[in-house]
Write a protein that holds these residues in place. Structure first.
Motif, PDB file in Angstrom:
ATOM      1  N   ALA B 120      95.975  -1.688  58.879  1.00 60.93           N
ATOM      2  CA  ALA B 120      94.821  -0.462  59.063  1.00 60.93           C
ATOM      3  C   ALA B 120      95.032   0.013  60.493  1.00 60.93           C
ATOM      4  N   TYR B 121      96.757   0.202  60.954  1.00 59.28           N
ATOM      5  CA  TYR B 121      96.583   1.315  62.552  1.00 59.28           C
ATOM      6  C   TYR B 121      97.351   2.095  62.017  1.00 59.28           C
ATOM      7  N   ASN B 122      98.414   2.070  60.869  1.00 58.43           N
ATOM      8  CA  ASN B 122      98.991   3.107  60.241  1.00 58.43           C
ATOM      9  C   ASN B 122     100.501   2.695  59.188  1.00 58.43           C
ATOM     10  N   ILE B 123     101.236   4.042  58.930  1.00 60.41           N
ATOM     11  CA  ILE B 123     102.022   3.449  57.891  1.00 60.41           C
ATOM     12  C   ILE B 123     103.220   3.766  58.343  1.00 60.41           C
ATOM     13  N   LYS B 124     104.439   3.211  58.652  1.00 58.45           N
ATOM     14  CA  LYS B 124     105.930   2.910  59.405  1.00 58.45           C
ATOM     15  C   LYS B 124     106.387   3.318  58.523  1.00 58.45           C
ATOM     16  N   VAL B 137     102.997   7.522  61.058  1.00 59.74           N
ATOM     17  CA  VAL B 137     102.129   8.203  61.097  1.00 59.74           C
ATOM     18  C   VAL B 137     100.413   7.069  61.056  1.00 59.74           C
ATOM     19  N   PRO B 138      99.413   7.434  62.324  1.00 60.72           N
ATOM     20  CA  PRO B 138      98.197   6.758  62.923  1.00 60.72           C
ATOM     21  C   PRO B 138      96.993   7.429  61.468  1.00 60.72           C
ATOM     22  N   ILE B 139      96.592   5.969  61.151  1.00 61.46           N
ATOM     23  CA  ILE B 139      95.778   6.145  59.673  1.00 61.46           C
ATOM     24  C   ILE B 139      94.747   7.387  59.899  1.00 61.46           C
ATOM     25  N   HIS B 140      94.435   7.662  60.918  1.00 63.37           N
ATOM     26  CA  HIS B 140      93.335   8.926  61.227  1.00 63.37           C
ATOM     27  C   HIS B 140      94.279  10.000  61.251  1.00 63.37           C
ATOM     28  N   SER B 172      85.071  20.853  60.619  1.00 63.77           N
ATOM     29  CA  SER B 172      83.732  20.350  60.001  1.00 63.77           C
ATOM     30  C   SER B 172      83.535  18.705  59.119  1.00 63.77           C
ATOM     31  N   CYS B 173      84.791  18.559  58.987  1.00 63.66           N
ATOM     32  CA  CYS B 173      84.305  17.248  57.420  1.00 63.66           C
ATOM     33  C   CYS B 173      85.136  15.990  58.921  1.00 63.66           C
ATOM     34  N   PRO B 174      83.966  15.185  58.226  1.00 62.85           N
ATOM     35  CA  PRO B 174      83.658  13.274  58.987  1.00 62.85           C
ATOM     36  C   PRO B 174      85.080  12.733  59.068  1.00 62.85           C
ATOM     37  N   ASP B 175      85.290  11.964  59.705  1.00 60.34           N
ATOM     38  CA  ASP B 175      86.756  11.238  59.688  1.00 60.34           C
ATOM     39  C   ASP B 175      86.816  10.135  58.070  1.00 60.34           C
ATOM     40  N   LEU B 176      85.860  10.424  57.355  1.00 64.02           N
ATOM     41  CA  LEU B 176      85.123   9.556  56.649  1.00 64.02           C
ATOM     42  C   LEU B 176      85.219   9.658  55.639  1.00 64.02           C
ATOM     43  N   ASN B 177      86.024  10.660  54.984  1.00 65.58           N
ATOM     44  CA  ASN B 177      86.096  10.658  53.354  1.00 65.58           C
ATOM     45  C   ASN B 177      87.153  10.477  53.084  1.00 65.58           C
ATOM     46  N   LYS B 178      88.090   9.363  53.824  1.00 68.81           N
ATOM     47  CA  LYS B 178      89.536   8.866  53.010  1.00 68.81           C
ATOM     48  C   LYS B 178      89.051   7.507  52.134  1.00 68.81           C
ATOM     49  N   SER B 179      88.060   7.539  52.092  1.00 74.03           N
ATOM     50  CA  SER B 179      88.106   6.020  51.137  1.00 74.03           C
ATOM     51  C   SER B 179      88.199   6.493  49.521  1.00 74.03           C
ATOM     52  N   GLN B 180      89.236   7.905  49.037  1.00 76.17           N
ATOM     53  CA  GLN B 180      89.256   7.840  48.065  1.00 76.17           C
ATOM     54  C   GLN B 180      91.037   7.122  47.676  1.00 76.17           C
ATOM     55  N   THR B 181      90.875   7.403  46.024  1.00 71.96           N
ATOM     56  CA  THR B 181      91.858   6.198  45.453  1.00 71.96           C
ATOM     57  C   THR B 181      93.312   7.063  45.177  1.00 71.96           C
ATOM     58  N   LEU B 182      93.034   7.682  44.127  1.00 76.72           N
ATOM     59  CA  LEU B 182      94.621   8.214  43.497  1.00 76.72           C
ATOM     60  C   LEU B 182      94.275   9.943  43.558  1.00 76.72           C
ATOM     61  N   LEU B 214      96.644   2.714  45.935  1.00 77.02           N
ATOM     62  CA  LEU B 214      95.469   1.511  45.926  1.00 77.02           C
ATOM     63  C   LEU B 214      95.719   0.605  47.362  1.00 77.02           C
ATOM     64  N   LEU B 215      96.848   0.638  47.524  1.00 79.34           N
ATOM     65  CA  LEU B 215      96.657  -0.275  49.691  1.00 79.34           C
ATOM     66  C   LEU B 215      96.696   0.749  50.248  1.00 79.34           C
ATOM     67  N   LEU B 216      96.543   1.963  50.348  1.00 75.87           N
ATOM     68  CA  LEU B 216      96.086   3.279  50.763  1.00 75.87           C
ATOM     69  C   LEU B 216      94.580   3.225  51.424  1.00 75.87           C
ATOM     70  N   SER B 217      94.225   3.308  49.883  1.00 76.03           N
ATOM     71  CA  SER B 217      92.781   3.261  49.965  1.00 76.03           C
ATOM     72  C   SER B 217      91.821   2.840  50.023  1.00 76.03           C
ATOM     73  N   GLN B 218      92.972   1.341  49.875  1.00 80.24           N
ATOM     74  CA  GLN B 218      92.216  -0.182  50.878  1.00 80.24           C
ATOM     75  C   GLN B 218      91.835   0.422  52.232  1.00 80.24           C
ATOM     76  N   VAL B 219      92.324   0.434  53.004  1.00 78.12           N
ATOM     77  CA  VAL B 219      93.079   0.730  54.048  1.00 78.12           C
ATOM     78  C   VAL B 219      91.970   1.841  54.616  1.00 78.12           C
ATOM     79  N   PHE B 220      91.473   2.847  53.421  1.00 79.82           N
ATOM     80  CA  PHE B 220      90.826   3.964  54.058  1.00 79.82           C
ATOM     81  C   PHE B 220      89.277   3.487  54.185  1.00 79.82           C
TER      82      PHE B 220
END
Lengths: 210, 460
Positions: B120-124, B137-140, B172-182, B214-220
């Protein structure tokens, strides 16, 4: 019906009385168009009965649903209906701050009432939570504004009501965290109903004390 | 892979093997054997079984643990235009194709074997052999993840910030739209970021690509959910507190924090009017021979003095009362100013201060309106904090004399003020009285409080 009656009926710690003003009041309003006298008599009787036996109205409603074999979720339905305005909780004072208080309370209740539609879509539900957060903040800001600007006889009662509202807001947040782990939507509906009830109690407090 | 000729030969004459095939197969076997040997040397991945078909993983694993997947690392493209649409196969492939010759690996071999570690913190990314870290790379910093199938190639492309800590998203975009998948994220078309990076990975097949996405989507989702709940908690906290520019005095109940300083400021804004109104009522144009200060004092000066007095009193209260008691004081003061009787005010204050702090009542003298001052003074007498009685005055003789001077003299003032006798005492006395009383009381209060603090310091 006096405000004191409402205050006794709507127990701040319980949402059982929501059935009275959320479910039955709209029914009485419709009945009044058919038979004003009978509807008013029925209204007074049920209000009195609820006052003496909190939760009675909810029991009646549940029994009616059971008898009619209506398969609905009570808490979900209550939440969907919670956005409707209740005249007894609307502040009458015409000053802008009080009218804004009415509006912000209405906005919060409306967003809460959409939870059943949004909860199954994660992205949409998270957006709703953001909207709820903003609505809670705006309502509390207006409460604080009225605190500062106007004189009132019983400030402690108002502060206590504000504390209760904050407490149930926090409880709602905790419920959401639990929901994202266990997926039990019912708890979210119940918590949202409690928060809606507290919103009505805020309005009632300002209506009677200020 | 056997050629049709070789296959056909084998089918019809199983005992004869083409020499070319023998050499070819021997080479293949050799390479396979090497790869197999290498595979057996490599450590097992830290992985978990995922529920099908959506590859769901327990969020706790992503929060408190991690999961590893095998990939091939082709490379990282930098200075990619930020407006690149990660869901556009054409755009992405164009970039990848252009980069295959110089930036990205051309042929896929075991040399590109890598491991992606996801939490949930980064991909390495680390090399499969040797475990040297390639990048983290941090998730954000991740804007989008794309899966592109190019014939037999299954590419997973991750759009990230150009530099660590920067945002690949428009501000301008919130750091919230990372829940999309493919599919990639669409931020409403607004692009404020010039460049970004593309991390290009390859996996074995479509299933592996979908699993990674899908794993990354779940992280988001986890990150987005956590940040949304944080947002809710912050909103509740902010709303529960009364906004102020100054330090607030907090009650024990953190759910409702009252800014008592603000209540005080409201009172302070009103008192200068009270002080100036009293001065005006006593012929503001008349000279005041009681003291040079009074002679030159204007209404504004008196207002300022009253405000300063109140500030001083508040400062003292903060050192003597708890936050809850200060709130109670503010409530009592407010009630008094809104119509409560002086008697009730005095009784409640006495109860609030208690015996050890009753001297604090002295400091209220400047703020008691003229109409209530007599009652207030009488009350002070009854509780023994006036005219030499009480714990404060007993141990400080000078206070006794000064108090006597103030009570006996109406126009002469006191030594501190340095005033002299007036010729028209009757006309100018009320204003002189007010000023003298305030000056006297200020001095007395300061001395009295200092004495009490000394006493408190001396006692264990």
């Amino acid at each position: 019906m006096t405000m004191d009656d409402m205050k006794n009926e709507a127990d701040a710690a319980s949402i059982v009385s929501m059935a009275l003003y959320t479910v039955m009041y709209p029914v009485f309003n419709q009945l009044e168009k058919v038979n004003l006298s009978a509807a008013q008599t029925l209204r007074a009787a049920i209000i009195k009965a609820e006052k003496e036996n909190p939760g009675l109205t909810q029991d009646i409603v549940m029994k009616i649903l059971e008898k009619k074999n209506v398969k609905i979720d009570y808490h979900e339905s209550l939440l969907r209906m919670a956005a409707d305005d209740v005249e007894e909780f609307t502040i009458d004072r015409r000053e802008p701050e009080f009218q804004e208080l009415n509006e912000r309370a209405r906005a919060l209740k409306h967003i809460l009432s959409t939870i059943p539609d949004e909860i199954y879509d994660r992205a949409g539900f998270l957006q709703s939570i953001k909207d709820i957060a903003s609505a809670i903040k705006e309502l509390l800001d207006m409460v604080n504004t009225v605190f500062r600007k106007y004189q009132y006889q019983n400030k402690r009662a108002l502060e206590q009501q504000k504390k209760e509202f904050v407490k149930y807001s926090k409880s709602f947040s905790v419920t959401l965290k639990t929901y994202f782990r266990d997926g039990k939507v019912m708890n979210v509906f119940v918590s949202a109903n409690r928060l809606t009830h507290q919103t009505n109690m805020i309005l009632q407090a300002f209506k009677t004390v200020v | 892979m056997a050629t049709p000729l070789a296959r056909g030969s084998m089918d019809h004459e199983p005992g004869i093997v083409s020499p070319f095939k023998r050499v070819f197969l021997k080479g293949e076997k050799g390479r396979d054997k090497k790869a197999q040997e290498k595979a057996t040397e490599r450590r097992a991945l830290h992985t978990f079984s995922l529920s099908q078909p959506d590859h769901r993983i327990d969020p706790d694993i992503l929060l408190n643990d991690y999961i590893e997947k095998e990939v091939k690392y082709l490379g990282q493209l930098s200075s990619v235009p930020g407006y690149l649409n990660p869901s556009s196969r054409t755009e992405v492939l164009q970039l990848v194709d252009n980069a295959r010759s110089h930036q990205l690996a051309g042929q896929l071999t075991s040399e590109q074997d890598a491991v992606v570690s996801l939490s949930a913190y980064n991909i390495k990314l680390v090399w499969r052999d040797g475990e040297d870290i390639i990048l983290r790379v941090p998730i954000h910093d991740i804007a989008a993840v794309s899966y592109i199938r190019d014939d037999s190639l299954h590419l997973v492309v991750i759009k990230t910030a150009q530099e660590s800590g920067g945002s690949p998203c428009p501000s301008s975009c919130p750091d919230l739209n990372k829940s999309q998948t493919l599919s990639s994220l669409s931020e409403g078309g607004a692009v404020l970021v010039e460049v970004c990076c593309l991390l290009v990975l390859a996996v074995d097949n479509k299933a592996a690509a979908e699993e990674l996405c899908l794993l990354l989507s779940q992280v988001f989702q986890i990150v987005y959910t956590e940040s949304t709940i944080d947002f809710l908690d912050r909103a509740i906290f902010d709303g529960a507190t009364t906004p102020t520019r100054h330090l607030s005095l907090y009650s024990d109940d953190s759910s409702s924090k009252v800014d008592v300083k603000e209540a005080f400021e409201e009172e302070a804004s009103a008192f200068p009017f009270q002080a100036s109104m009293e001065a005006e009522g006593n012929s503001p144009s008349a000279s005041t021979p009681a003291s040079p200060q009074a002679k030159t004092a204007s209404d504004g000066d008196l207002s300022t003095t009253a405000a300063e007095l109140l500030q001083d009193y508040m400062t003292t209260l903060r050192t003597k009362l708890s936050s809850q008691e200060i709130q109670q004081f503010a409530t009592l003061l407010h009630e008094y100013r809104n119509g409560a009787s002086i008697h009730e005010f005095c009784i409640n204050l006495r109860q609030l201060y208690g015996d050890s702090r009753k001297f604090l009542l002295l400091g209220l003298r400047p703020f008691i309106p003229e109409k209530d001052s007599q009652h207030f003074e009488n009350f002070l007498e009854t509780i023994g904090v006036k005219d030499g009685r009480g714990i404060i005055t007993d141990s400080f003789g000078r206070y006794r004399r000064t108090a006597s001077s103030a009570s006996d003299s109406t126009a002469n003032g006191n030594g501190a003020a340095g005033g002299s006798g007036a010729s028209d005492e009757g006309q100018e006395a009320p204003e002189g009285d007010e000023w003298d009383r305030m000056i006297t009381d200020i001095g007395n209060d300061i001395e009295a409080l200092g004495c009490s603090m000394d006493q408190e310091g001396a006692t264990p």
